[in-house]
Design an enzyme around this catalytic site. Sequence first.
Site, PDB file in Angstrom:
ATOM      1  N   HIS A  64       0.821  -1.209   0.000  1.00  0.00           N
ATOM      2  CA  HIS A  64       0.000   0.000   0.000  1.00  0.00           C
ATOM      3  C   HIS A  64       0.853   1.256   0.000  1.00  0.00           C
ATOM      4  CE1 HIS A  64      -3.489  -2.432   0.861  1.00  0.00           C
ATOM      5  NE2 HIS A  64      -2.929  -2.908   1.953  1.00  0.00           N
ATOM      6  N   HIS A 120       5.732   6.892   6.609  1.00  0.00           N
ATOM      7  CA  HIS A 120       5.377   6.355   5.291  1.00  0.00           C
ATOM      8  C   HIS A 120       4.851   7.488   4.431  1.00  0.00           C
ATOM      9  CE1 HIS A 120       1.622   6.289   7.597  1.00  0.00           C
ATOM     10  NE2 HIS A 120       1.114   6.673   6.447  1.00  0.00           N
ATOM     11  N   HIS A 157       2.217   8.791   0.999  1.00  0.00           N
ATOM     12  CA  HIS A 157       1.104   8.647   0.066  1.00  0.00           C
ATOM     13  C   HIS A 157       1.468   9.506  -1.143  1.00  0.00           C
ATOM     14  CE1 HIS A 157      -1.487   7.009   3.360  1.00  0.00           C
ATOM     15  NE2 HIS A 157      -0.676   7.764   4.099  1.00  0.00           N
ATOM     16  N   GLU A 160      -3.050  13.413   0.960  1.00  0.00           N
ATOM     17  CA  GLU A 160      -4.334  13.010   1.552  1.00  0.00           C
ATOM     18  C   GLU A 160      -5.103  14.253   1.992  1.00  0.00           C
ATOM     19  OE1 GLU A 160      -3.412   9.487   4.224  1.00  0.00           O
ATOM     20  OE2 GLU A 160      -4.506   8.698   2.484  1.00  0.00           O
ATOM     21  N   HIS A 171       3.781  10.921   6.421  1.00  0.00           N
ATOM     22  CA  HIS A 171       3.177  10.754   7.749  1.00  0.00           C
ATOM     23  C   HIS A 171       4.186  10.185   8.727  1.00  0.00           C
ATOM     24  CE1 HIS A 171      -1.098  10.545   5.872  1.00  0.00           C
ATOM     25  NE2 HIS A 171      -0.705  11.793   6.097  1.00  0.00           N
ATOM     26  N   THR A 208      -6.010   6.924   8.101  1.00  0.00           N
ATOM     27  CA  THR A 208      -6.546   7.152   6.750  1.00  0.00           C
ATOM     28  C   THR A 208      -6.671   5.856   5.958  1.00  0.00           C
ATOM     29  OG1 THR A 208      -4.383   7.571   5.755  1.00  0.00           O
ATOM     30  CG2 THR A 208      -5.558   9.473   6.701  1.00  0.00           C
TER      31      THR A 208
HETATM   32  S1  BO1 Z   1      -2.074   7.044   8.633  1.00  0.00           S
HETATM   33  O1  BO1 Z   1      -0.925   7.780   9.073  1.00  0.00           O
HETATM   34  O2  BO1 Z   1      -3.352   7.548   9.080  1.00  0.00           O
HETATM   35  N1  BO1 Z   1      -2.084   6.933   7.047  1.00  0.00           N
HETATM   36  C1  BO1 Z   1      -1.913   5.458   9.307  1.00  0.00           C
HETATM   37  C2  BO1 Z   1      -2.685   4.432   8.838  1.00  0.00           C
HETATM   38  C3  BO1 Z   1      -2.547   3.163   9.412  1.00  0.00           C
HETATM   39  C4  BO1 Z   1      -1.630   2.973  10.435  1.00  0.00           C
HETATM   40  C5  BO1 Z   1      -0.870   4.029  10.877  1.00  0.00           C
HETATM   41  C6  BO1 Z   1      -0.999   5.261  10.319  1.00  0.00           C
HETATM   42  N2  BO1 Z   1      -1.382   1.809  11.051  1.00  0.00           N
HETATM   43  C7  BO1 Z   1      -1.979   0.574  10.840  1.00  0.00           C
HETATM   44  C8  BO1 Z   1      -0.885  -0.449  10.795  1.00  0.00           C
HETATM   45  C9  BO1 Z   1      -1.471  -1.811  10.744  1.00  0.00           C
HETATM   46  C10 BO1 Z   1      -2.452  -1.967  11.875  1.00  0.00           C
HETATM   47  C11 BO1 Z   1      -3.500  -0.873  11.843  1.00  0.00           C
HETATM   48  C12 BO1 Z   1      -4.484  -0.959  12.985  1.00  0.00           C
HETATM   49  O3  BO1 Z   1      -2.843   0.369  11.910  1.00  0.00           O
HETATM   50  O4  BO1 Z   1      -0.091  -0.247   9.641  1.00  0.00           O
HETATM   51  O5  BO1 Z   1      -0.458  -2.758  10.839  1.00  0.00           O
HETATM   52  O6  BO1 Z   1      -3.113  -3.204  11.760  1.00  0.00           O
HETATM   53  O7  BO1 Z   1      -3.843  -1.087  14.194  1.00  0.00           O
HETATM   54 ZN    ZN Z   2      -0.511   7.739   6.098  1.00  0.00          ZN
END
Ligand code: BO1
Ligand code: ZN
Length: 263
Positions: free
Chosen positions: A66, A98, A100, A110, A123, A205
Amino acid sequence: APSWSYEGEGGPENWATLFPNYCAGSSQSPIALNGLEATIKSSSDAWVLDKYDTVPDDLKIENNGHSAKVAWTITDVAELPSISGGELGGQYTFAQFHFHWGSVSTQGSEHTLNGVAYAAELHLVHFKTEYGSLTEAVAHDDGLAVLGIMLLGGLVDNPSLTPIIEGLATIPNSGDEEHLATMFPLQDLLPPDTNTFYRYSGSLTTPTCNEVVTWTVFREPISISENQLEEFRKLLGDHDHHIEDNYRPVQPINGRTVEKITL
Ligand code: BO1
Ligand code: ZN
């Protein structure tokens, strides 16, 4: 759990149906940020960025199908960078960062700022230190603090991104994970001015979209070149497609307060 994606049946338009907990919630991210609609606030709560100037011994980069994600390999919370101040109301420990990005540089971020989408968005993900881990923190309303940084596409390479760009070539396929060849401190990724930012309460997100994130989106972008963006767009996802346009569209504000804070 069903699989999700950024296009087709598993795409963002269907996340609320596929993941009713929590992608159908009323405090979702990202959102359109607008300086004229935000509540202006001045604060003397300066950022405390601990170990943001530390060069780690080891960094790993992962293609998770992703996005491209980078983390320190040490897991001892006491040795990881952390942030406090900045009106966060507590200390948050760094977990990973990471990106986007878009298939073209007029899209990819985003959040949008004053109606503008940027070529990419970085992020920096942190969990509230008292919760001990990202996994545990996702179960708490105040569990996460994410710093969002816009990447403005242009012609000139950003040398601060070079270690990451070089790492991308080593993780071409989904599931690939490698160590970076060149180490750098997190502060290299921050915009010059971190004292003006948008602040609101929102969500992850990506599914499962937990509404546990205190969002900080800096007003000032950093730069990225078209050549550097092309290296992100070469990454392959799960079904032999290039990872690009891996951003969620902006979500309804639903009466939330958005602050524009100056420290
Ligand atoms: S973000 O910064 O909002 N794009 C974002 C999105 C997802 C996560 C962190 C930051 N983390 C995810 C992990 C997964 C886990 C999930 C729920 O959170 O990558 O491994 O399963 O805990
Ligand atoms: Zn993110």
